[in-house]
Design an enzyme around this catalytic site. Structure first.
Site, mmCIF file in Angstrom:
data_model
loop_
_atom_site.group_PDB
_atom_site.id
_atom_site.type_symbol
_atom_site.label_atom_id
_atom_site.label_comp_id
_atom_site.label_asym_id
_atom_site.label_seq_id
_atom_site.Cartn_x
_atom_site.Cartn_y
_atom_site.Cartn_z
ATOM 1 N N ASP A 53 0.798 -1.210 0.000
ATOM 2 C CA ASP A 53 0.000 0.000 0.000
ATOM 3 C C ASP A 53 0.836 1.267 0.000
ATOM 4 O O ASP A 53 0.289 2.350 0.124
ATOM 5 C CB ASP A 53 -0.825 0.022 1.313
ATOM 6 N N ILE A 102 -2.326 -7.480 1.181
ATOM 7 C CA ILE A 102 -1.453 -7.955 0.103
ATOM 8 C C ILE A 102 -0.126 -7.209 0.185
ATOM 9 O O ILE A 102 -0.107 -5.979 0.241
ATOM 10 C CB ILE A 102 -2.087 -7.692 -1.281
ATOM 11 N N LYS A 123 -10.362 14.303 3.312
ATOM 12 C CA LYS A 123 -9.838 15.149 4.379
ATOM 13 C C LYS A 123 -10.733 16.363 4.665
ATOM 14 O O LYS A 123 -10.538 17.044 5.667
ATOM 15 C CB LYS A 123 -8.402 15.620 4.054
#
Ligand code: SF4
Ligand code: SF4
Length: 309
Positions: free
Chosen positions: A131, A166, A221
């Site tokens: 990631d 992953i 955000k």
């Protein structure tokens, strides 16, 4: 030193010893089909305000640009399905965020993985990602035979469903690749599409990231969540597991063996009132190692307020 004929076996043994649940190997090469799909997804604005996804397009689709001389892409899956789940009436936290931040846990494992391979095979180069960089993890997982990408956009394994992190290791070590996963076992099922409260799952396995509850509650955000999704979050305060929870393949999920993913007591037991009364000081102490810190205290409070509005 390990003989060349045993490299693949050694890599898989090392993955298992470090606690990874699955390990698959693919040849490092440019992902042409995925490049086209990613381009079209970005052009449609499905990444919402996650503009970082536009960056490094060329690197994302070509592992040899990330690691010069790359020969193999090793994909590692780590199960995070918790043994225990949250009280149902409390605002919900996605299962991946019950314990310690997976970035930290996996980073450490990848470091160990690379060192072990280097010590036993020789001077190889490699970079691990989870990631954290532009890698198309799910495509590599399919290419290395670990599962298929379901209509909900998740990688699904036939034995244990989809509650996996992953990790990808790109290396210049030449390894015999596994056969790609050629089938798709979604069949005629549309449970995930039918259950998604914000209609973020489109046909042909396309997920409109800008409509997903995970995006609104973690990535967005802005202090204001758009009003058109008001009342649709189904009590999800941080992330959303609905399209995985309804997936029939997840009836095969087994509890994680990774101690670092043991759920925080607070995540399991906090009531709605506890969340509402949580102070910034306590948030910073309790969740200092948790993925919840990504939303920050203000984000959690914003999400709680949005659930109530
Ligand atoms: S995570 Fe939730 S909001 Fe996102 S696609 Fe799945 S069901 Fe829909
Ligand atoms: S819920 Fe059904 S359609 Fe969706 S990913 Fe699972 S098997 Fe595929």
């Amino acid at each position: 030193m390990i003989p060349k004929s045993a490299y693949k076996y050694f890599v898989k043994q090392t993955a298992a010893r470090l606690g990874f649940d699955y390990c698959g190997i693919a040849k490092a090469e440019k992902l042409n089909d995925e490049a086209r799909r990613l381009e079209s997804w970005l052009n449609k604005g499905f990444n919402g305000s996650m503009s970082y996804m536009n960056n490094y397009f060329d690197l994302r689709v070509d592992p040899t640009r990330l690691v010069p001389g790359a020969k193999s892409v090793i994909t590692l899956l780590l199960n995070y399905f918790p043994a225990e789940q949250q009280k149902t009436e409390a605002p919900r936290v996605s299962k991946y965020a019950y314990g310690k931040d997976y970035h930290e846990v996996i980073k450490e494992k990848l470091k160990n993985f690379l060192t072990t391979v280097q010590q036993n095979i020789g001077e190889i180069n490699g970079r691990g990602f989870t990631d954290s960089a532009p890698v198309l993890e799910r495509s590599w997982a399919v290419k290395s035979g670990l599962g298929w990408v379901g209509r909900n956009g998740n990688l699904i394994t036939k034995n244990q469903g989809s509650f996996f992190f992953i990790a990808t290791l790109i290396t210049d070590l030449e390894l015999e690749p596994d056969d790609p996963f050629a089938k798709d076992y979604c069949g005629t099922c549309t449970k995930c599409i039918d259950s998604c409260p914000t209609e973020a799952i489109l046909p042909n396995k396309v997920i409109d990231g800008s409509k997903c509850i995970s995006y609104f509650t973690i990535e967005l955000k802005d202090m204001l969540i758009p009003t058109d999704v008001k009342g649709k979050f189904e009590n999800n305060m941080f992330g959303c597991d609905i399209c995985q929870d309804v997936c029939p393949w997840n009836r095969f999920s087994k509890p994680t063996r990774e101690a670092e993913f043991t759920p925080l007591n607070e995540v399991l037991n906090f009531s709605k009132n506890d969340w509402e009364e949580l102070t910034e000081e306590s948030f910073k102490i309790i969740f200092r190692k948790s993925p919840l810190k990504r939303s920050k205290f203000e984000g959690i409070k914003r999400n709680l307020k949005f659930l109530d509005s």
